[in-house]
Motif scaffolding. Structure first.
Motif: not given
Length: 474
Positions: A438-454
């Motif tokens: 859930m926190l990953n999803t919210i972070g992704s929605a705001v613009g956070l990305r993993n090391a590979a850019g996904g």
């Protein structure tokens, strides 16, 4: 006047007034691409679970009073009579999520487990430490600030309620493992921080604002007049600027009304609400924190905020009964259904309904936040609520068992179309902990990305299953 994506007017005594994006002042080549619509997240935390359907040893069968009646599209009928029904005006913006399950980390206490894991998805530094616990990792709000905020400034962390107490009061935001962040407690001080920058206000500016009751708008009057006369401003720019200046004045009035008019040195006095045990005053303070947070998001000065109500188990706060106006038992005890946190206390008659009354008051406070987000219109014609996400979440699933399963998450806003809207969904994951996703999803929605850019997929404890909750993504 030097122009930038976000303008800041500087006036008397070091005061600063951040302004919303004004498309007329941007180069034509930048206007289409730069709408001032950077996504954000505002987290609003409630402790002690919600009054949902369950069977307890204290009261027996307790009816459902929180969740919508059916999965799928939210309707007025599906949420009527439930705590989330308070949000009916914003139904089209809601994403209600059930089956979010935290991991049962050994914090030594369910309240500590929920509060400190809530935004970190991490276990404790020392297992079983109970009230001496600290979370073992960074919180998602701080990650957003560290990676996405201008100048990597910290996210905003606000606290309403009696200082200290269980878990020391503010206990949600972490800079890193074992490094808990302090919170802005007094809304007036929080507002001064926002308008005065890191160095705060000078004595001259404080005297103008507090003793002479002038507005920040007055202290930057010359700069405002010059700005408003600029021929490049469009009609929508003027409307947006007028709304913003009005909101600044309304916030100042609200803050001033919470202080004694006959006090000459207001800053040296305590406003009654922010350090109170009266739930009405505490939630009024939370609303002021919301106003400050929304202004920061609208101006682009911050992209994450946390608003915490009450200490670790909100055990000092007593909310008022909606019919009698009388103070109820403290919320912690209400959530346990007893006049104690364990079986030594007597059963509180009708405490499941009292818990529902508290849920409704939190829903009303969350509605205030959504009302404020809807009031701001951005340069692309959309409302501020559409560009980010406001999150009303809980430490626990329900009371009195204080389960780590089915922890309530009510999201509002799509983050520029990233998140679904107007629906009640069930998160995937079955019996496995999926709260980190859930926190990953919210972070992704705001613009956070993993090391590979996904999409961000590895936030939280590394032992947890990675990924996002795809059923939340539009």
């Amino acid at each position: 006047m030097k122009l930038s994506r976000r303008m800041v007017l500087r006036g008397l005594g070091g005061t600063m007034l951040s302004l919303p994006f004004l498309e007329g002042l941007m180069p034509r080549t930048a206007r289409a691409a730069d709408s001032g619509a950077l996504p954000y997240a505002i987290f609003f935390r409630q402790a002690n679970g919600v009054a949902s359907a369950q069977t307890t040893s204290e009261l027996g069968a307790e009816p459902e009073r929180f969740w919508p009646r059916t999965l799928g599209a939210l309707t007025a009928e599906s949420i009527a009579g439930r705590a989330v029904g308070v949000l009916d005006d914003h139904r089209a913006h809601l994403l209600v999520v059930r089956n979010v399950n935290m991991r049962d980390f050994n914090y030594g206490d369910g309240h500590a487990r929920g509060a400190m894991q809530g935004l970190t998805a991490r276990g404790p530094v020392v297992e079983g430490a109970g009230g001496g616990s600290e979370s073992g990792g960074e919180s998602i709000d701080h990650r957003i600030g560290r990676e996405l905020n201008p100048q990597q400034r910290d996210s905003l962390v606000f606290y309403a309620g009696r200082r200290g107490g269980w878990l020391g009061g503010p206990c949600l935001s972490y800079r890193s493992s074992n490094v808990r962040r302090a919170a802005l407690h007094d809304p007036w001080n929080a507002y001064q921080t926002m308008i005065g920058g890191p160095g705060g206000l000078t004595p001259e500016a404080r005297e103008q604002l507090l003793v002479r009751q002038r507005s920040v708008n007055d202290l930057v009057k010359a700069q405002l007049q010059a700005l408003q006369q600029r021929p490049e401003l469009s009609a929508s720019d003027h409307e947006r600027l007028d709304l913003h200046l009005s909101n600044v004045r309304d916030l100042e009035v609200a803050l001033s009304c919470r202080m004694r008019a006959d006090q000459e040195l207001i800053l040296q006095q305590q406003a009654p609400g922010y350090d109170s045990t009266d739930g009405t005053e505490v939630l009024a303070t939370a609303r002021l924190h919301m106003d400050i947070a929304v202004m920061a998001m609208a101006c682009g000065t911050n992209r994450a905020a946390v608003i915490q109500v009450g200490n670790g188990n909100d055990g000092d706060t007593r909310y008022r009964h909606p019919d009698t106006g009388q103070l109820m038992e403290n919320f912690h005890y209400v959530s346990h259904r007893r006049s104690s946190h364990d079986s030594s206390g007597g059963i509180i008659t009708g405490s499941d309904l009292l818990h529902h009354h508290v849920d409704v008051q939190f829903a009303s406070a969350f509605k205030h936040l959504l009302d404020r987000l809807v009031a701001y219109q951005m340069p692309d014609g959309k409302r501020l609520i559409e560009h980010g996400v406001a999150v009303w979440y809980n430490d626990l699933g329900n009371g009195p068992a204080h389960s780590a399963r089915n922890v309530p998450f009510v999201l509002a806003g799509s983050c520029n179309g990233f998140l679904k809207q107007g629906v009640y969904v069930e998160a995937s994951g079955g019996g496995n902990p999926n709260h980190n996703r859930m926190l990953n999803t919210i972070g992704s929605a705001v613009g956070l990305r993993n090391a590979a850019g996904g999409y961000l997929d590895d936030f939280g404890d590394p032992a947890l299953t990675k990924g996002v909750l795809s059923e939340l993504i539009a």
